[in-house]
Design a protein around this motif. Structure first.
Motif, mmCIF file in Angstrom:
data_model
loop_
_atom_site.group_PDB
_atom_site.id
_atom_site.type_symbol
_atom_site.label_atom_id
_atom_site.label_comp_id
_atom_site.label_asym_id
_atom_site.label_seq_id
_atom_site.Cartn_x
_atom_site.Cartn_y
_atom_site.Cartn_z
ATOM 1 N N VAL A 430 63.114 39.355 41.837
ATOM 2 C CA VAL A 430 62.620 38.757 40.598
ATOM 3 C C VAL A 430 62.811 37.245 40.729
ATOM 4 C CG1 VAL A 430 62.708 38.813 38.094
ATOM 5 C CG2 VAL A 430 63.439 40.813 39.405
ATOM 6 N N THR A 431 61.733 36.500 40.774
ATOM 7 C CA THR A 431 61.816 35.066 41.036
ATOM 8 C C THR A 431 62.096 34.249 39.778
ATOM 9 O OG1 THR A 431 59.405 34.955 40.846
ATOM 10 C CG2 THR A 431 60.328 35.187 43.052
ATOM 11 N N SER A 432 61.736 34.768 38.592
ATOM 12 C CA SER A 432 61.999 34.011 37.362
ATOM 13 C C SER A 432 61.912 34.933 36.161
ATOM 14 C CB SER A 432 61.004 32.850 37.201
ATOM 15 O OG SER A 432 59.702 33.343 36.935
ATOM 16 N N ALA A 433 62.557 34.517 35.063
ATOM 17 C CA ALA A 433 62.470 35.214 33.780
ATOM 18 C C ALA A 433 62.865 34.232 32.693
ATOM 19 C CB ALA A 433 63.377 36.443 33.752
ATOM 20 N N TYR A 434 62.055 34.120 31.633
ATOM 21 C CA TYR A 434 62.294 33.118 30.589
ATOM 22 C C TYR A 434 62.084 33.728 29.206
ATOM 23 C CZ TYR A 434 61.845 29.692 34.381
ATOM 24 O OH TYR A 434 62.003 28.991 35.544
ATOM 25 N N SER A 444 58.586 37.809 33.126
ATOM 26 C CA SER A 444 59.217 37.745 34.438
ATOM 27 C C SER A 444 58.151 37.679 35.518
ATOM 28 C CB SER A 444 60.121 38.964 34.680
ATOM 29 O OG SER A 444 59.338 40.127 34.918
ATOM 30 N N THR A 445 58.495 37.050 36.621
ATOM 31 C CA THR A 445 57.631 36.949 37.790
ATOM 32 C C THR A 445 58.342 37.620 38.953
ATOM 33 O OG1 THR A 445 57.007 34.777 36.954
ATOM 34 C CG2 THR A 445 56.203 35.369 39.131
ATOM 35 N N CYS A 446 57.626 38.426 39.712
ATOM 36 C CA CYS A 446 58.257 39.216 40.776
ATOM 37 C C CYS A 446 57.357 39.234 42.002
ATOM 38 C CB CYS A 446 58.528 40.638 40.272
ATOM 39 S SG CYS A 446 59.314 41.719 41.479
ATOM 40 N N TYR A 447 57.988 39.418 43.164
ATOM 41 C CA TYR A 447 57.245 39.489 44.421
ATOM 42 C C TYR A 447 56.492 40.808 44.597
ATOM 43 C CZ TYR A 447 57.839 35.381 47.361
ATOM 44 O OH TYR A 447 57.717 34.132 47.915
ATOM 45 N N ASP A 448 56.601 41.720 43.633
ATOM 46 C CA ASP A 448 55.819 42.949 43.717
ATOM 47 C C ASP A 448 54.423 42.771 43.128
ATOM 48 O OD1 ASP A 448 56.311 42.793 41.041
ATOM 49 O OD2 ASP A 448 57.362 44.702 40.880
ATOM 50 N N ASP A 449 54.003 41.505 42.960
ATOM 51 C CA ASP A 449 52.659 41.167 42.484
ATOM 52 C C ASP A 449 52.420 41.684 41.064
ATOM 53 O OD1 ASP A 449 52.094 39.879 44.822
ATOM 54 O OD2 ASP A 449 51.098 41.589 45.752
ATOM 55 N N ALA A 450 53.369 41.385 40.183
ATOM 56 C CA ALA A 450 53.217 41.788 38.788
ATOM 57 C C ALA A 450 53.947 40.818 37.879
ATOM 58 C CB ALA A 450 53.731 43.210 38.568
ATOM 59 N N ALA A 474 54.020 44.937 28.550
ATOM 60 C CA ALA A 474 52.793 44.823 29.346
ATOM 61 C C ALA A 474 53.167 44.499 30.779
ATOM 62 C CB ALA A 474 51.877 43.742 28.774
ATOM 63 N N ARG A 475 52.337 44.972 31.689
ATOM 64 C CA ARG A 475 52.490 44.664 33.121
ATOM 65 C C ARG A 475 51.131 44.188 33.619
ATOM 66 N NH1 ARG A 475 55.471 47.700 38.024
ATOM 67 N NH2 ARG A 475 54.160 46.958 39.733
ATOM 68 N N ILE A 476 51.100 42.977 34.166
ATOM 69 C CA ILE A 476 49.845 42.341 34.578
ATOM 70 C C ILE A 476 49.845 42.189 36.095
ATOM 71 C CG2 ILE A 476 48.346 40.344 34.275
ATOM 72 C CD1 ILE A 476 49.943 39.740 31.703
ATOM 73 N N ARG A 477 48.813 42.670 36.744
ATOM 74 C CA ARG A 477 48.679 42.487 38.185
ATOM 75 C C ARG A 477 48.407 41.014 38.473
ATOM 76 N NH1 ARG A 477 50.811 45.504 41.580
ATOM 77 N NH2 ARG A 477 49.273 44.844 43.125
ATOM 78 N N HIS A 478 49.166 40.449 39.417
ATOM 79 C CA HIS A 478 49.026 39.029 39.721
ATOM 80 C C HIS A 478 49.525 38.784 41.140
ATOM 81 C CE1 HIS A 478 50.063 34.674 39.628
ATOM 82 N NE2 HIS A 478 49.013 34.611 38.830
ATOM 83 N N ASN A 479 48.776 38.015 41.909
ATOM 84 C CA ASN A 479 49.151 37.732 43.299
ATOM 85 C C ASN A 479 50.301 36.736 43.328
ATOM 86 O OD1 ASN A 479 49.356 37.255 46.012
ATOM 87 N ND2 ASN A 479 47.275 36.506 46.293
ATOM 88 N N CYS A 480 51.496 37.214 43.627
ATOM 89 C CA CYS A 480 52.685 36.352 43.670
ATOM 90 C C CYS A 480 53.164 36.095 45.091
ATOM 91 C CB CYS A 480 53.819 36.973 42.856
ATOM 92 S SG CYS A 480 53.456 37.152 41.101
ATOM 93 N N GLN A 481 52.378 36.450 46.100
ATOM 94 C CA GLN A 481 52.795 36.280 47.488
ATOM 95 C C GLN A 481 52.540 34.842 47.940
ATOM 96 O OE1 GLN A 481 54.411 38.749 49.062
ATOM 97 N NE2 GLN A 481 54.194 39.948 47.189
ATOM 98 N N THR A 482 53.401 33.933 47.511
ATOM 99 C CA THR A 482 53.198 32.521 47.834
ATOM 100 C C THR A 482 53.534 32.205 49.283
ATOM 101 O OG1 THR A 482 55.440 32.072 47.055
ATOM 102 C CG2 THR A 482 53.642 31.792 45.482
ATOM 103 N N GLY A 483 54.398 32.979 49.919
ATOM 104 C CA GLY A 483 54.722 32.733 51.311
ATOM 105 C C GLY A 483 55.675 31.575 51.504
#
Length: 569
Positions: A430-434, A444-450, A474-483
């Motif tokens: 989990v990269t962030s949560a506010y 929250s933002t996560c590396y599982d692309d959600a 809610a769970r939103i699909r989002h490309n979080c693979q920044t590398g």
């Protein structure tokens, strides 16, 4: 005239090749073998027009002062050949050798002193630094006066941080909420790129928008400890002869200043977080990987150290509204609490995870409830009032290891209370949560692309014990693979309490996404002709709705706002 054996053999070989090519159905190749007289029915298709490519903004050319005063090295053989007299006496030879030995000792001492000075300059700076020192020598003489003038312009008011009511924008009927969402969507979709500039020299790691409603003043932190201050609407200086050849759309907008707040200027000093003082926005706090937190005062123009720790990377920080407290998270899984009015030795530290805590967020309405997001794939909600009951002292400070916190939680659980109020496990880190400005929504933002969104009822915070349910709304699909080469995506809530809660987040397709607190997409902003990289870091104006700033991996920043009427014409 009869044909020779060579010509007969050549014609037979051509015939065999033609038959083979036709057998393979390569008509175009066969036509080329038979010669230019052979006609083909196929015609070349016209090439499609080239697609317009985005051109990056051209940075302002600044002349750097380079003075090479390094002494030239001369070999001992050459020195001797120019100084030794072949007819010198033994006494003069001894004197010359003594002088050479003394010279070698002096050169060795100077070399060691220069090496020690170089080592010292690479160490973090813990003292007070003024604006002239932070700017460095690469800026022209007028830069300091311009920066002072810009900072003094925001001192007219204190601009304290505003919070929203917990029940704000909570509707009894979905129809009323749909109307509010539609109105906000219409305002946000009109935003365009109105300014661009290369504000910092390296990758953007963090950003913050000054709350003054009369101006746009944006602060960016980069990979090498540089704090970029950008005034995107400031009038641009007259362009030089070389700049006249650059298209106006490619030229930088506004004015910016780069302050080397954290030192050394390497990746060990990356600015991980930027926060304005919630009581008086004339101070800005920066945390960095050099294990320090610094405060820059606009009033005095002095940057001073607020906190320092050895060999622990500070990953995030947060400041509760209308308070002098500071919460820090680090790469070792610890959470540190500071009272800025007390000495740094009176801090309290808690180990809440065995792995890195990448983000900490304090509830703006109930500051006792704190969010942590960790590399152990969990998001947790803590009630820090229970942690205050710990009294273990180590190394002269109140320091509590993970086993102390777990033991405390077990003892509280027997009486129906607990320090850990809620927990949600993700599929990856989990990269962030506010918390949002109302203190009830979480993203929250996560590396599982959600992207995950929660709605926490205020009634849950008034009761003891764990939350009975803590499932995402809610769970939103989002490309979080920044590398490796792009900063982590961190969905950031708009701090404006006057509008429907919404947050911004970058996208790998070089666009900016804006979502509401229920997961509705409000806008997707992009411009293929001007954006060449992912807008990883985002921040919104706390007082103006249609203002969003973004930054990318090259230090280039963008301001999104409604187009000016003059530009529309």
């Amino acid at each position: 005239m009869p044909k020779t054996a060579y010509e007969l053999e050549r014609e037979a070989k051509i015939a065999r090749n033609r038959a083979l090519i036709e057998q393979l159905d390569l008509k175009n190749a066969a036509a080329s073998v038979t010669g230019p007289t052979t006609k083909t029915k196929t015609s070349a298709k016209p090439k499609p027009p080239p697609k317009p490519k985005a051109k990056p903004v051209q940075p302002i050319k600044r002349e750097k002062r380079t003075v090479d005063d390094t002494p030239r090295r001369v070999s001992a053989r050459l020195r001797k050949s120019t100084t030794i007299d072949p007819d010198e006496t033994p006494a003069r030879k001894r004197k010359r050798e003594q002088e050479e030995e003394a010279q070698r000792r002096r050169e060795e001492e100077e070399r060691l002193a220069a090496e020690e000075l170089a080592r010292e300059t690479k160490k973090p700076r813990h003292g007070e630094l003024d604006l002239e020192t932070l700017l460095g020598e690469e800026w022209e003489s007028g830069a300091l006066a311009g920066l002072n003038s810009r900072l003094q312009a925001v001192l007219q008011e204190r601009h304290p941080r505003r919070t929203a009511d917990q029940d704000a924008f909570v509707f009894e009927k979905d129809k009323n909420e749909a109307v509010e969402v539609a109105a906000l969507r219409e305002r946000l979709q009109d935003m365009k790129i109105v300014a661009r500039a290369k504000v910092t020299q390296d990758r953007i790691y963090s950003a913050a928008y000054h709350p003054d409603p009369t101006m746009d003043l944006i602060f960016f932190g980069d990979k090498h400890g540089q704090l970029g201050i950008w005034d995107p609407r400031a009038p641009v200086d007259d362009a030089g002869e070389e700049d006249n050849v650059v298209n106006s759309e490619q030229r930088e907008s506004g004015k910016y200043w780069r302050l080397q707040v954290h030192w050394p200027a390497t990746s060990r000093s990356s600015i991980s977080c930027i926060k304005f003082d919630p009581i008086d926005a004339h101070n800005v706090y920066t945390s960095a990987y050099d294990c320090t937190v610094r405060s820059l005062s606009f009033t005095s123009g002095i940057s001073r150290e607020v906190f320092a720790v050895e060999k622990v990377l500070i990953t995030s920080m947060d400041i509760p509204p209308a308070s002098h407290e500071l919460w820090l998270s680090d790469a070792e899984g610890w959470l540190t609490h500071l009272d800025l009015r007390e000495d740094k030795s009176k801090r309290r530290t808690y180990q809440l995870s065995e792995q890195k805590i990448g983000c900490v967020s304090v509830n703006p309405i109930n500051p006792a409830f704190i969010l942590t997001s960790s590399n152990n794939r969990t998001l947790k909600v803590w009630d820090v009032r229970k942690l205050e009951k710990l009294s273990v002292q180590r190394n002269g400070v109140l320091e509590f290891e993970l086993q102390d916190v777990e033991q405390l939680d077990k003892s509280f659980f027997r009486v129906g209370t607990t320090t850990l109020r809620a927990e949600c496990r993700h599929d990856k880190s989990v990269t962030s949560a506010y918390w949002d400005p109302r203190g009830r929504s979480i993203v929250s933002t996560c590396y599982d692309d959600a992207l995950r969104i929660w709605d926490v009822s205020p009634s849950l915070m008034t009761k003891d014990g764990p939350f009975p349910s803590f499932r995402p709304l809610a769970r939103i699909r989002h490309n979080c693979q920044t590398g490796k080469w792009v900063s982590l995506f961190k969905a950031q809530w708009s701090q404006n309490p006057d509008v429907y809660p919404h947050f911004t987040v970058g996208n790998m397709d070089h666009s900016l996404d804006i979502f509401g607190c229920k997961g509705d997409r409000l806008a997707k902003l992009s411009d293929r002709t001007k954006l060449t990289a992912a807008q990883a870091v985002t921040c919104s104006h706390p007082s103006v709705v249609e203002r969003v700033a973004t930054g990318n991996a090259s230090g280039r920043c963008v301001l999104w706002a409604p187009a000016d009427p003059d530009d529309a014409e």
